[in-house]
Design a protein around this motif. Structure first.
Motif, PDB file in Angstrom:
ATOM      1  N   HIS A   1     -64.864  44.775 -32.268  1.00  0.00           N
ATOM      2  CA  HIS A   1     -63.976  45.529 -33.155  1.00  0.00           C
ATOM      3  C   HIS A   1     -64.089  47.026 -32.895  1.00  0.00           C
ATOM      4  O   HIS A   1     -63.074  47.729 -32.819  1.00  0.00           O
ATOM      5  N   TYR A   2     -65.307  47.527 -32.757  1.00  0.00           N
ATOM      6  CA  TYR A   2     -65.459  48.963 -32.512  1.00  0.00           C
ATOM      7  C   TYR A   2     -65.040  49.357 -31.100  1.00  0.00           C
ATOM      8  O   TYR A   2     -64.735  50.523 -30.844  1.00  0.00           O
ATOM      9  N   HIS A   3     -65.048  48.378 -30.192  1.00  0.00           N
ATOM     10  CA  HIS A   3     -64.597  48.670 -28.836  1.00  0.00           C
ATOM     11  C   HIS A   3     -63.073  48.676 -28.764  1.00  0.00           C
ATOM     12  O   HIS A   3     -62.472  49.555 -28.130  1.00  0.00           O
ATOM     13  N   ARG A   4     -62.451  47.692 -29.442  1.00  0.00           N
ATOM     14  CA  ARG A   4     -60.988  47.598 -29.485  1.00  0.00           C
ATOM     15  C   ARG A   4     -60.562  47.236 -30.912  1.00  0.00           C
ATOM     16  O   ARG A   4     -60.355  46.065 -31.240  1.00  0.00           O
ATOM     17  N   PRO A   5     -60.444  48.227 -31.782  1.00  0.00           N
ATOM     18  CA  PRO A   5     -60.108  47.931 -33.182  1.00  0.00           C
ATOM     19  C   PRO A   5     -58.756  47.257 -33.352  1.00  0.00           C
ATOM     20  O   PRO A   5     -58.570  46.453 -34.262  1.00  0.00           O
ATOM     21  N   ALA A   6     -57.795  47.570 -32.508  1.00  0.00           N
ATOM     22  CA  ALA A   6     -56.450  47.004 -32.673  1.00  0.00           C
ATOM     23  C   ALA A   6     -56.424  45.510 -32.378  1.00  0.00           C
ATOM     24  O   ALA A   6     -55.667  44.756 -33.013  1.00  0.00           O
ATOM     25  N   ASP A   7     -57.241  45.045 -31.447  1.00  0.00           N
ATOM     26  CA  ASP A   7     -57.215  43.644 -31.047  1.00  0.00           C
ATOM     27  C   ASP A   7     -58.209  42.776 -31.813  1.00  0.00           C
ATOM     28  O   ASP A   7     -58.067  41.548 -31.828  1.00  0.00           O
ATOM     29  N   ASN A   8     -59.219  43.393 -32.413  1.00  0.00           N
ATOM     30  CA  ASN A   8     -60.262  42.641 -33.101  1.00  0.00           C
ATOM     31  C   ASN A   8     -60.415  43.197 -34.516  1.00  0.00           C
ATOM     32  O   ASN A   8     -60.950  44.293 -34.703  1.00  0.00           O
ATOM     33  N   ALA A   9     -59.941  42.443 -35.492  1.00  0.00           N
ATOM     34  CA  ALA A   9     -59.968  42.901 -36.884  1.00  0.00           C
ATOM     35  C   ALA A   9     -61.376  42.754 -37.464  1.00  0.00           C
ATOM     36  O   ALA A   9     -62.130  41.835 -37.103  1.00  0.00           O
ATOM     37  N   PHE A  10     -61.703  43.666 -38.371  1.00  0.00           N
ATOM     38  CA  PHE A  10     -62.983  43.623 -39.083  1.00  0.00           C
ATOM     39  C   PHE A  10     -62.799  42.820 -40.368  1.00  0.00           C
ATOM     40  O   PHE A  10     -61.735  42.877 -40.988  1.00  0.00           O
ATOM     41  N   PRO A  11     -63.806  42.046 -40.816  1.00  0.00           N
ATOM     42  CA  PRO A  11     -63.649  41.276 -42.057  1.00  0.00           C
ATOM     43  C   PRO A  11     -63.307  42.177 -43.239  1.00  0.00           C
ATOM     44  O   PRO A  11     -63.884  43.249 -43.411  1.00  0.00           O
ATOM     45  N   THR A  12     -62.378  41.735 -44.048  1.00  0.00           N
ATOM     46  CA  THR A  12     -61.966  42.524 -45.204  1.00  0.00           C
ATOM     47  C   THR A  12     -63.029  42.496 -46.289  1.00  0.00           C
ATOM     48  O   THR A  12     -64.000  41.713 -46.225  1.00  0.00           O
ATOM     49  N   ALA A  13     -62.852  43.333 -47.293  1.00  0.00           N
ATOM     50  CA  ALA A  13     -63.820  43.398 -48.390  1.00  0.00           C
ATOM     51  C   ALA A  13     -63.844  42.107 -49.188  1.00  0.00           C
ATOM     52  O   ALA A  13     -64.873  41.770 -49.809  1.00  0.00           O
ATOM     53  N   GLU A  14     -62.713  41.371 -49.222  1.00  0.00           N
ATOM     54  CA  GLU A  14     -62.672  40.119 -49.968  1.00  0.00           C
ATOM     55  C   GLU A  14     -63.320  38.967 -49.212  1.00  0.00           C
ATOM     56  O   GLU A  14     -63.596  37.919 -49.797  1.00  0.00           O
ATOM     57  N   ASN A  15     -63.577  39.153 -47.925  1.00  0.00           N
ATOM     58  CA  ASN A  15     -64.183  38.095 -47.123  1.00  0.00           C
ATOM     59  C   ASN A  15     -65.675  38.017 -47.428  1.00  0.00           C
ATOM     60  O   ASN A  15     -66.406  38.985 -47.236  1.00  0.00           O
ATOM     61  N   PRO A  16     -66.173  36.859 -47.902  1.00  0.00           N
ATOM     62  CA  PRO A  16     -67.602  36.772 -48.287  1.00  0.00           C
ATOM     63  C   PRO A  16     -68.536  36.506 -47.117  1.00  0.00           C
ATOM     64  O   PRO A  16     -69.735  36.290 -47.338  1.00  0.00           O
ATOM     65  N   LEU A  17     -68.023  36.523 -45.892  1.00  0.00           N
ATOM     66  CA  LEU A  17     -68.863  36.151 -44.752  1.00  0.00           C
ATOM     67  C   LEU A  17     -70.072  37.055 -44.615  1.00  0.00           C
ATOM     68  O   LEU A  17     -71.219  36.587 -44.583  1.00  0.00           O
ATOM     69  N   LEU A  18     -69.856  38.368 -44.515  1.00  0.00           N
ATOM     70  CA  LEU A  18     -70.969  39.276 -44.254  1.00  0.00           C
ATOM     71  C   LEU A  18     -71.994  39.305 -45.388  1.00  0.00           C
ATOM     72  O   LEU A  18     -73.205  39.231 -45.115  1.00  0.00           O
ATOM     73  N   PRO A  19     -71.599  39.412 -46.666  1.00  0.00           N
ATOM     74  CA  PRO A  19     -72.626  39.400 -47.720  1.00  0.00           C
ATOM     75  C   PRO A  19     -73.427  38.109 -47.764  1.00  0.00           C
ATOM     76  O   PRO A  19     -74.664  38.138 -47.921  1.00  0.00           O
ATOM     77  N   GLN A  20     -72.742  36.970 -47.636  1.00  0.00           N
ATOM     78  CA  GLN A  20     -73.463  35.701 -47.700  1.00  0.00           C
ATOM     79  C   GLN A  20     -74.361  35.514 -46.482  1.00  0.00           C
ATOM     80  O   GLN A  20     -75.475  34.986 -46.595  1.00  0.00           O
ATOM     81  N   LEU A  21     -73.889  35.923 -45.311  1.00  0.00           N
ATOM     82  CA  LEU A  21     -74.719  35.812 -44.114  1.00  0.00           C
ATOM     83  C   LEU A  21     -75.926  36.728 -44.206  1.00  0.00           C
ATOM     84  O   LEU A  21     -77.036  36.354 -43.802  1.00  0.00           O
ATOM     85  N   ALA A  22     -75.758  37.932 -44.740  1.00  0.00           N
ATOM     86  CA  ALA A  22     -76.890  38.856 -44.887  1.00  0.00           C
ATOM     87  C   ALA A  22     -77.940  38.282 -45.824  1.00  0.00           C
ATOM     88  O   ALA A  22     -79.157  38.388 -45.562  1.00  0.00           O
ATOM     89  N   ALA A  23     -77.502  37.649 -46.935  1.00  0.00           N
ATOM     90  CA  ALA A  23     -78.462  37.043 -47.862  1.00  0.00           C
ATOM     91  C   ALA A  23     -79.204  35.884 -47.202  1.00  0.00           C
ATOM     92  O   ALA A  23     -80.426  35.718 -47.377  1.00  0.00           O
ATOM     93  N   LEU A  24     -78.487  35.066 -46.424  1.00  0.00           N
ATOM     94  CA  LEU A  24     -79.131  33.946 -45.734  1.00  0.00           C
ATOM     95  C   LEU A  24     -80.126  34.429 -44.689  1.00  0.00           C
ATOM     96  O   LEU A  24     -81.244  33.889 -44.574  1.00  0.00           O
ATOM     97  N   LEU A  25     -79.756  35.459 -43.928  1.00  0.00           N
ATOM     98  CA  LEU A  25     -80.663  35.979 -42.900  1.00  0.00           C
ATOM     99  C   LEU A  25     -81.904  36.589 -43.518  1.00  0.00           C
ATOM    100  O   LEU A  25     -83.003  36.486 -42.963  1.00  0.00           O
TER     101      LEU A  25
END
Length: 510
Positions: A340-364
């Protein structure tokens, strides 16, 4: 063998089975407009008694006698480490007995006992960690407003013991760990991953951490890790606030003038390192207070790393498939973020409503995959002179260390009463954590000032009429720089950008 005990166990089991069978056979009834489910009432009652007994057992067992470590006079022959280990062993034995009882009786009463045990124990530790964290946050959470509290199976509130500043057994355990590993009392050895006395006796290491895991389990380790995270945030914020306060008090004029003499950092200083000594002496009081914040921060970070190692070991051994899946998912998400940081237009970042990153951080975090040294606790805008301030903190403390070949690290050179409580690795961990919170250019400029000091000191020693050995403070500065680089996870050749490779090898061989 033990016929009386076996007969009593069989009798109690029969009574529980008969009682449960009677409850289960009852049909649902209406009490006015309220429908009563006997099975739900049975489950809620078991949960209520289970969480109450677990909390009571931990609160009674996890009481530590830290005489001699907390400033009080210890009785003759008292060993605080043995006191902590015995308390942990007693608590672990009680919890194992309760766990075995739930596992044994679950088939006779028709419940999923192990699931109930994990849910209630995790809820209890999360509740007490949340209440202990009220000491570090501005917006406190009342016990009855906690998301972990339940009306059907309430978690009992504990009363503070005499002289206790903590909320309960979890806070007392954290205080015991901090007292046993206090810088100035112990030496942290990265090679052995433990804390030792200056004489080389292990004070807190893998054995004590394994006893802690056996005592409080994974939920307890996660709760302690969360409390240490709040402590680290407080230490980081206090250190940065102290810097701002010192700048407003007049230190900014001194540092601004001093910085003008050092620029560019690629050049050697004509007056050698005498100008550094003069500034360090002038700001000795302010830098000494900042050193205490840095060491406290590094101490919390090292304890977090030790707990993360235990969590990682527990998850990899007891749930290897889950650990491997979480680790693989973590790598995949990191690769997507980099794209995403290399090509922001082609690779979208998870939105704030997406629970992937918070839940993954808690699991890790629960799996021990997250490294505390890579954690961002606070975000700060660019602050002028902070790089020079951190460099001076390193230089004012470099003479206080000596390199110990047994521990393979820097240790405090003076352990006498009244000396400043400082240890090599906790100090470096505090500096590394502060640099992690700031922009990478702060790291480069801070190490630029340190590299200039090292090169200038060696230059002064070589051009003297009588060549002199490299001062010990210069050797310690190079070791601190390399230790910080290792803690940050940077390539080891990063040091050569500030200190030439042959100079670094010459200094460290002294």
């Amino acid at each position: 063998a033990r016929l009386e005990a076996r007969h009593e166990l069989a009798l109690r089991t029969h009574q529980i089975a008969v009682f449960t069978d009677g409850v289960v056979r009852q049909e649902k009834a209406l009490l006015g407009v309220i429908q009563l489910d006997p099975r739900a009432i049975l489950h809620d009652g078991i949960r209520k008694q289970l969480v109450a007994r677990v909390v009571r057992a931990l609160d009674e067992a996890l009481v530590f006698d830290l005489s001699g470590l907390d400033g009080t006079k210890a009785p003759r022959g008292h060993d605080p480490r043995a006191s902590v280990l015995s308390a942990m062993a007693a608590a672990g034995h009680t919890l194992r007995s309760l766990h075995a009882s739930v596992e044994y009786i679950q088939d006779f009463i028709g419940i999923t006992g192990l699931r109930m045990w994990q849910e209630e124990v995790s809820r209890a530790f999360a509740f007490y960690a949340e209440q202990e964290a009220n000491r570090f946050v501005r917006k406190r959470v009342a016990p009855d407003a906690s998301i972990h509290q339940s009306a059907a199976a309430p978690i009992p509130l504990l009363t503070s013991r005499d002289g206790d500043v903590t909320f309960g057994f979890l806070g007392r355990t954290l205080c015991a760990l901090e007292a046993l590993t206090r810088p100035g009392l112990t030496v942290f050895s990265p090679a052995a991953d433990g804390w030792f006395t200056p004489e080389g006796v292990e004070f807190a290491g893998l054995r004590m951490l394994a006893a802690l895991r056996d005592c409080v389990g994974v939920p307890g380790l996660v709760g302690l890790d969360r409390l240490l995270g709040f402590q680290a945030v407080r230490h980081v914020d206090r250190g940065l606030r102290r810097f701002v306060a010192e700048m407003r008090a007049g230190a900014s004029e001194v540092l601004t003038s001093f910085r003008a003499d050092l620029i560019p950092t690629t050049a050697l200083l004509t007056r050698g390192v005498f100008v550094h000594d003069a500034v360090c002496k002038r700001l000795s009081t302010q830098l000494g207070a900042a050193t205490a914040d840095v060491v406290a921060l590094g101490h919390s970070q090292l304890l977090r790393r030790a707990l993360a190692h235990q969590l990682r070991q527990a998850s990899s051994l007891e749930s290897g498939l889950l650990f491997s899946a979480a680790d693989t998912l973590n790598e995949a998400v990191l690769n997507d973020v980099r794209r995403h940081y290399h090509r922001p237009a082609d690779n979208a970042f998870p939105t704030a409503e997406n629970p992937l990153l918070p839940q993954l951080a808690a699991l890790l975090q629960q799996c021990g995959v997250a490294d505390p040294m890579h954690r961002i606790y606070v975000t700060r805008d660019a602050t002028p002179l902070l790089d020079l301030w951190l460099a001076l903190i390193v230089l004012v403390n470099a003479p206080r260390f000596r390199y110990d070949t047994d521990f393979r690290t820097l240790v405090q050179s003076d352990f006498s009463r009244g000396a400043i409580d400082v240890d090599g690795v906790p100090f470096c961990a505090g500096i590394a954590t502060l640099l992690r919170q700031l922009h990478p250019r702060v790291f480069r400029s801070t190490f630029g000032f340190l590299g200039q000091y090292v090169r200038s000191a060696i230059h002064v020693a070589l051009i003297a009429k009588r060549p002199q050995p490299v001062p010990a403070a210069v050797v310690n500065a190079v070791v601190i720089m390399q230790t910080v680089i290792d803690l940050l996870g940077l390539p080891r050749d990063t040091l050569t950008a500030f200190v030439p490779a042959h100079v670094a090898a010459c200094v460290t061989s002294q």
